[in-house]
Design a protein around this motif. Structure first.
Motif, PDB file in Angstrom:
ATOM      1  N   SER A 189      -3.458  12.019  11.577  1.00  0.00           N
ATOM      2  CA  SER A 189      -4.748  11.856  11.763  1.00  0.00           C
ATOM      3  C   SER A 189      -5.167  10.376  12.137  1.00  0.00           C
ATOM      4  N   VAL A 190      -4.309   9.496  11.443  1.00  0.00           N
ATOM      5  CA  VAL A 190      -4.833   8.109  11.545  1.00  0.00           C
ATOM      6  C   VAL A 190      -3.400   7.148  11.876  1.00  0.00           C
ATOM      7  N   SER A 191      -3.905   6.053  12.187  1.00  0.00           N
ATOM      8  CA  SER A 191      -2.955   4.878  12.489  1.00  0.00           C
ATOM      9  C   SER A 191      -3.686   3.665  12.382  1.00  0.00           C
ATOM     10  N   GLN A 192      -2.644   2.298  12.624  1.00  0.00           N
ATOM     11  CA  GLN A 192      -3.147   1.040  12.654  1.00  0.00           C
ATOM     12  C   GLN A 192      -3.538   0.611  11.200  1.00  0.00           C
ATOM     13  N   GLU A 193      -5.041   0.225  11.108  1.00  0.00           N
ATOM     14  CA  GLU A 193      -5.277  -0.221   9.583  1.00  0.00           C
ATOM     15  C   GLU A 193      -5.171   0.769   8.511  1.00  0.00           C
ATOM     16  N   PRO A 194      -5.558   1.954   8.772  1.00  0.00           N
ATOM     17  CA  PRO A 194      -5.532   3.158   7.727  1.00  0.00           C
ATOM     18  C   PRO A 194      -4.103   3.309   6.924  1.00  0.00           C
ATOM     19  N   LEU A 195      -3.174   3.128   7.898  1.00  0.00           N
ATOM     20  CA  LEU A 195      -1.855   3.164   7.542  1.00  0.00           C
ATOM     21  C   LEU A 195      -1.419   2.048   6.426  1.00  0.00           C
ATOM     22  N   GLN A 196      -1.934   0.877   6.812  1.00  0.00           N
ATOM     23  CA  GLN A 196      -1.899  -0.153   5.648  1.00  0.00           C
ATOM     24  C   GLN A 196      -2.664   0.387   4.252  1.00  0.00           C
ATOM     25  N   ARG A 221      -1.811  -6.410  -7.481  1.00  0.00           N
ATOM     26  CA  ARG A 221      -0.823  -7.597  -6.963  1.00  0.00           C
ATOM     27  C   ARG A 221       0.401  -7.309  -6.719  1.00  0.00           C
ATOM     28  N   ARG A 222       1.069  -6.203  -7.879  1.00  0.00           N
ATOM     29  CA  ARG A 222       2.340  -5.671  -7.625  1.00  0.00           C
ATOM     30  C   ARG A 222       2.638  -4.872  -6.144  1.00  0.00           C
ATOM     31  N   ALA A 223       1.445  -4.090  -6.014  1.00  0.00           N
ATOM     32  CA  ALA A 223       1.712  -3.199  -4.832  1.00  0.00           C
ATOM     33  C   ALA A 223       1.375  -3.975  -3.440  1.00  0.00           C
ATOM     34  N   LEU A 224       1.058  -4.915  -3.291  1.00  0.00           N
ATOM     35  CA  LEU A 224       0.487  -5.768  -2.230  1.00  0.00           C
ATOM     36  C   LEU A 224       1.786  -6.105  -1.382  1.00  0.00           C
ATOM     37  N   PRO A 225       3.034  -6.303  -1.640  1.00  0.00           N
ATOM     38  CA  PRO A 225       3.867  -6.316  -0.748  1.00  0.00           C
ATOM     39  C   PRO A 225       4.370  -5.214   0.242  1.00  0.00           C
ATOM     40  N   ALA A 226       3.645  -4.118  -0.268  1.00  0.00           N
ATOM     41  CA  ALA A 226       3.810  -2.776   0.819  1.00  0.00           C
ATOM     42  C   ALA A 226       2.921  -2.947   1.908  1.00  0.00           C
ATOM     43  N   VAL A 227       1.971  -3.910   2.067  1.00  0.00           N
ATOM     44  CA  VAL A 227       0.910  -4.064   2.992  1.00  0.00           C
ATOM     45  C   VAL A 227       1.229  -5.287   3.909  1.00  0.00           C
ATOM     46  N   ASP A 228       0.625  -5.307   5.277  1.00  0.00           N
ATOM     47  CA  ASP A 228       0.943  -6.250   5.946  1.00  0.00           C
ATOM     48  C   ASP A 228       0.108  -7.203   5.698  1.00  0.00           C
ATOM     49  N   ALA A 232      -6.382  -5.964   7.140  1.00  0.00           N
ATOM     50  CA  ALA A 232      -7.658  -5.893   6.256  1.00  0.00           C
ATOM     51  C   ALA A 232      -7.517  -5.688   4.639  1.00  0.00           C
ATOM     52  N   MET A 233      -6.883  -4.698   4.721  1.00  0.00           N
ATOM     53  CA  MET A 233      -6.548  -4.055   3.468  1.00  0.00           C
ATOM     54  C   MET A 233      -5.858  -5.048   2.650  1.00  0.00           C
ATOM     55  N   HIS A 234      -4.857  -5.886   3.254  1.00  0.00           N
ATOM     56  CA  HIS A 234      -4.604  -6.921   2.137  1.00  0.00           C
ATOM     57  C   HIS A 234      -5.560  -7.920   1.849  1.00  0.00           C
ATOM     58  N   GLN A 235      -6.471  -8.475   2.761  1.00  0.00           N
ATOM     59  CA  GLN A 235      -7.617  -9.368   2.488  1.00  0.00           C
ATOM     60  C   GLN A 235      -8.595  -8.868   1.422  1.00  0.00           C
ATOM     61  N   VAL A 236      -8.766  -7.459   1.579  1.00  0.00           N
ATOM     62  CA  VAL A 236      -9.824  -6.735   0.658  1.00  0.00           C
ATOM     63  C   VAL A 236      -9.289  -6.811  -0.687  1.00  0.00           C
ATOM     64  N   VAL A 237      -8.133  -6.630  -1.053  1.00  0.00           N
ATOM     65  CA  VAL A 237      -7.420  -6.468  -2.211  1.00  0.00           C
ATOM     66  C   VAL A 237      -7.372  -7.700  -2.889  1.00  0.00           C
ATOM     67  N   GLU A 238      -7.213  -8.990  -2.170  1.00  0.00           N
ATOM     68  CA  GLU A 238      -7.181 -10.083  -2.798  1.00  0.00           C
ATOM     69  C   GLU A 238      -8.835 -10.679  -2.847  1.00  0.00           C
ATOM     70  N   LEU A 391       6.846  -3.321   2.778  1.00  0.00           N
ATOM     71  CA  LEU A 391       6.032  -3.056   3.973  1.00  0.00           C
ATOM     72  C   LEU A 391       7.115  -2.266   5.227  1.00  0.00           C
ATOM     73  N   LEU A 392       6.607  -1.031   5.281  1.00  0.00           N
ATOM     74  CA  LEU A 392       7.358  -0.015   6.184  1.00  0.00           C
ATOM     75  C   LEU A 392       6.918  -0.156   7.585  1.00  0.00           C
ATOM     76  N   GLU A 393       5.475  -0.302   7.591  1.00  0.00           N
ATOM     77  CA  GLU A 393       4.809  -0.047   8.861  1.00  0.00           C
ATOM     78  C   GLU A 393       3.879  -1.315   9.287  1.00  0.00           C
ATOM     79  N   PRO A 394       4.217  -2.270   9.925  1.00  0.00           N
ATOM     80  CA  PRO A 394       3.235  -3.345   9.930  1.00  0.00           C
ATOM     81  C   PRO A 394       2.101  -2.900  11.002  1.00  0.00           C
ATOM     82  N   LEU A 395       1.095  -3.806  10.850  1.00  0.00           N
ATOM     83  CA  LEU A 395      -0.215  -3.533  11.655  1.00  0.00           C
ATOM     84  C   LEU A 395       0.401  -3.936  13.197  1.00  0.00           C
TER      85      LEU A 395
END
Length: 412
Positions: A189-196, A221-228, A232-238, A391-395
């Motif tokens: 049901s989702v793509s792009q940013e939600p997959l991050q 921070r340990r989980a962040l390498p999974a995110v592009d 936006a997901m990477h930005q909001v965690v930081e 990171l498996l699926e880049p933005l």
């Protein structure tokens, strides 16, 4: 007190209790392993699943009640005195888990998923999931059902967060595998940013099995390498970590930073993964490792509060385990799950049996990824081959943000 072990390059190091002293990344040419008893693994899965159920169902009264501003104070709550029930925060995953075991397939082929959805996903379904279900009637298969030219909600919708937590539980200590499973089902049901978001939350939950005692900041921070890093997901965690540090005594001020920037300025709506992902991060940070307090913050921070409390509850539930949660004075939950939405699933089942399903599937995941099932002194242990988040699926280079047919400020 139970002894837990890590293996590296063929030797074992014992660790007392749940404090895990191993840190750092394994060398590329060697593998690290985590030895854990089946009893402890089951307890942490049970905690994660129950935490998700409690957060999602107890959070419903707060769903979209606090939009421009958070709740004035933290709510008090009791944990499901009548037991759990089906809701879209849990029954999409429960349906997939049920058929994963029935079909002996961890990644159910999309053609078969369409048949499962046509038979079961006809009520209690909203926004991107609802549109995906409609597209199936038109003959489309996933991932077409999550492409923005067909599904205008797919580029932002929170299904990438609230429909994936259990896949982190299926792959303890294996964040890449957790993210891969999560992506398979999120792409319905989702793509792009939600997959991050999918990659982040599945990875965080997977890693929470192995590092339950580390600080929340370290875990995020340990989980962040999974995110592009461009996402936006990477930005909001930081930014959530920065806001918590700068406004340690004022959670409302930290929350309003995201309302101002991510909603008012950047236009992400109240059902989006960046805004609500930030809320979960803030709830975890301000909750400071306390299960009950974290759920209070997740509900009071607002926006899609039930989904956020479900995700926060899953993370904290894995960290705490069921035994510890069940000792809280707020815990009143009987071992009961009532299904009123997905007709091919049992109308009622003990929650403990749902968790046994997760354990059986997780054993398949462990063995398929280089792990082992061991028996020592009458106890079952697992030797799990650990993974680092990746990171498996880049933005996409040029994400598409179509105009919505109407504002989406309620339901999921």
């Amino acid at each position: 007190m139970e002894t837990r072990f890590f293996w590296r390059a063929g030797f074992a190091v014992g660790l007392l209790g749940s404090q895990l002293a191993w840190a750092g990344q394994p060398a590329a040419e060697t593998a690290s392993f985590w030895k854990v008893s089946q009893q402890e693994l089951l307890d942490r899965m049970y905690g994660g699943w129950v935490g998700m159920l409690i957060g999602g169902l107890e959070g419903l009264p707060h769903e979209f009640k606090y939009k421009e501003h958070p709740r004035p104070e933290l709510p008090e709550l009791t944990f499901l005195p009548n037991g759990a029930r089906s809701d879209d925060d849990n029954d999409f995953e429960w349906t997939h888990l049920w058929f994963m075991e029935k079909k002996a397939s961890l990644k159910i082929p999309y053609a078969e998923i369409v048949e499962i959805w046509k038979a079961n996903m006809n009520q209690g379904i909203w926004v991107a999931n609802k549109r995906a279900r409609e597209l199936m009637d038109k003959g489309l298969l996933p991932p077409q059902t999550s492409q923005v030219n067909h599904n205008p909600y797919a580029w932002y919708n929170l299904a990438g967060q609230f429909c994936v937590e259990s896949y982190g539980m299926l792959a303890p200590g294996m964040p890449q595998t957790a993210a891969d499973l999560g992506l398979h089902y999120a792409r319905i049901s989702v793509s792009q940013e939600p997959l991050q978001a999918t990659q982040f939350w599945t990875s965080l939950i997977s890693l929470s099995f192995v590092y339950p005692e580390e600080s929340i900041e370290t875990s995020l921070r340990r989980a962040l390498p999974a995110v592009d890093p461009r996402s936006a997901m990477h930005q909001v965690v930081e930014e959530a970590i920065a806001a918590w540090k700068e406004s340690a005594a004022d959670w409302k001020a930290a929350r309003q930073r995201f309302q101002q920037k991510w909603h008012n300025q950047l236009g992400w709506n109240y059902n989006s993964t960046p805004l609500n992902g930030a809320a979960v991060c803030l709830a975890l940070l301000y909750g400071q490792g306390d299960f009950y307090r974290t759920l209070q913050y997740a509900m009071a921070l607002g926006w899609d509060a039930d989904c956020n409390a479900a995700t926060a509850g899953a993370v904290m539930g894995v960290r705490w385990g069921f035994r510890r949660i069940s000792q809280l004075p707020q815990f009143k939950m009987p071992d009961r799950y009532v299904n009123k939405t997905r007709p091919q699933l049992p109308p009622e089942i003990p929650v403990s049996q749902q968790v046994q399903t997760i354990l059986r599937l997780a054993e398949r995941v462990i063995l398929a990824n280089g792990g082992q099932r061991l028996q020592e002194d009458g106890q079952i242990f697992y030797r799990i081959r650990l993974q680092e988040p990746k990171l498996l699926e880049p933005l996409p280079e040029n994400p598409v943000r179509p105009t919505l047919p109407k504002p989406v400020n309620q339901n999921n």
